[in-house]
Design a protein around this motif. Structure first.
Motif, PDB file in Angstrom:
ATOM      1  N   UNK A 141      42.080  42.459  46.034  1.00 56.82           N
ATOM      2  CA  UNK A 141      42.713  43.376  44.629  1.00 56.82           C
ATOM      3  C   UNK A 141      42.813  42.251  43.703  1.00 56.82           C
ATOM      4  N   UNK A 142      42.417  43.739  42.027  1.00 57.86           N
ATOM      5  CA  UNK A 142      42.539  43.043  41.199  1.00 57.86           C
ATOM      6  C   UNK A 142      41.850  42.015  40.693  1.00 57.86           C
ATOM      7  N   UNK A 172      48.823  36.516  38.753  1.00 58.23           N
ATOM      8  CA  UNK A 172      48.973  38.052  38.705  1.00 58.23           C
ATOM      9  C   UNK A 172      49.900  37.879  38.079  1.00 58.23           C
ATOM     10  N   UNK A 173      51.124  37.658  38.815  1.00 56.24           N
ATOM     11  CA  UNK A 173      52.951  38.013  38.114  1.00 56.24           C
ATOM     12  C   UNK A 173      52.667  37.446  37.343  1.00 56.24           C
ATOM     13  N   UNK A 174      51.819  35.879  36.770  1.00 56.06           N
ATOM     14  CA  UNK A 174      52.973  34.996  36.086  1.00 56.06           C
ATOM     15  C   UNK A 174      51.909  36.306  34.965  1.00 56.06           C
ATOM     16  N   UNK A 183      33.630  40.720  46.301  1.00 51.25           N
ATOM     17  CA  UNK A 183      34.700  41.032  46.515  1.00 51.25           C
ATOM     18  C   UNK A 183      34.866  42.524  45.825  1.00 51.25           C
ATOM     19  N   UNK A 184      36.219  43.093  46.736  1.00 46.87           N
ATOM     20  CA  UNK A 184      36.394  44.756  46.914  1.00 46.87           C
ATOM     21  C   UNK A 184      37.864  44.992  45.832  1.00 46.87           C
ATOM     22  N   UNK A 185      38.301  45.785  45.219  1.00 46.87           N
ATOM     23  CA  UNK A 185      39.447  46.573  45.068  1.00 46.87           C
ATOM     24  C   UNK A 185      39.960  46.474  46.459  1.00 46.87           C
ATOM     25  N   UNK A 191      41.686  38.685  34.361  1.00 44.92           N
ATOM     26  CA  UNK A 191      42.397  39.162  33.851  1.00 44.92           C
ATOM     27  C   UNK A 191      40.899  40.113  33.000  1.00 44.92           C
ATOM     28  N   UNK A 192      39.907  40.433  33.054  1.00 50.19           N
ATOM     29  CA  UNK A 192      38.954  41.551  32.847  1.00 50.19           C
ATOM     30  C   UNK A 192      39.813  42.612  33.494  1.00 50.19           C
ATOM     31  N   UNK A 193      38.679  43.688  33.354  1.00 53.76           N
ATOM     32  CA  UNK A 193      38.831  45.067  33.478  1.00 53.76           C
ATOM     33  C   UNK A 193      38.008  45.415  34.195  1.00 53.76           C
ATOM     34  N   UNK A 194      39.099  46.782  35.206  1.00 57.52           N
ATOM     35  CA  UNK A 194      38.242  47.425  36.280  1.00 57.52           C
ATOM     36  C   UNK A 194      37.774  48.954  36.245  1.00 57.52           C
TER      37      UNK A 194
END
Length: 168
Positions: free
Chosen positions: A115-116, A165-167, A84-86, A120-123
């Motif tokens: 994307x994303x 993500x929006x929530x 999976x890629x940004x 909830x982890x970081x990139x």
């Protein structure tokens, strides 16, 4: 590491005397050169692995910026690999700068632009982890009823990843 090297185990010392060793498939061995004790950690060959990367092309060439931890070993040890890629980039990106290739196409079975995808982890270089949401998740896991509510809200009631993500 063992799977990538094509051997049945790797010697390690970091789990000696722990519950992890006690409940693992590892075995205590003696070094034939020094006589010191080591743990023989068996090779692992995942059936399917998913790795999230910064950029990939449609063929599966990937770029990971920052620390990779075990991503490169996992990519080589897995029987099937999903990337999976940004973002998807043109193949010329890798042809013009081959040193950017962290994972080569011949290890990859599928590529998805997500994307994303680490949320909830970081990139690294893209976004930070959502610490508040992760704390909420960890707290909810302590109570089965609360965890069901958490999953209902954050997984089952979301129409897709972007809704989630929006929530949050």
């Amino acid at each position: 590491k063992a799977a990538v090297m094509g051997v049945s185990f790797v010697p390690i010392r970091n789990i000696m005397g722990t519950d992890t060793f006690k409940y693992s498939g590892a075995k205590m061995i003696e070094c034939p050169f020094t006589g010191k004790k080591f743990v023989a950690m068996p090779a692992l060959y995942p059936d399917v692995s998913v790795i999230h990367v910064h950029e990939a092309d449609v063929y599966g060439n990937c770029r990971i910026r920052g620390i990779t931890i075990s991503d490169l070993d996992l990519a080589r040890a897995s029987k099937r690999l999903i990337i999976t890629a940004e973002r998807l980039v043109k193949t010329e990106f890798f042809r013009n700068e081959p040193t950017y290739t962290s994972i080569p196409f011949y290890l990859v079975d599928a590529v998805c632009e997500v994307p994303y995808g680490s949320y909830p982890g970081n990139m690294y270089g893209e976004y930070y982890s959502d610490e508040g949401h992760l704390r909420e998740w960890l707290k909810a896991e302590q109570d089965p009823d609360e965890f069901k509510k958490f999953l209902e809200k954050n997984i089952f009631n979301c129409k897709d990843h972007f809704d989630y993500i929006q929530m949050n």
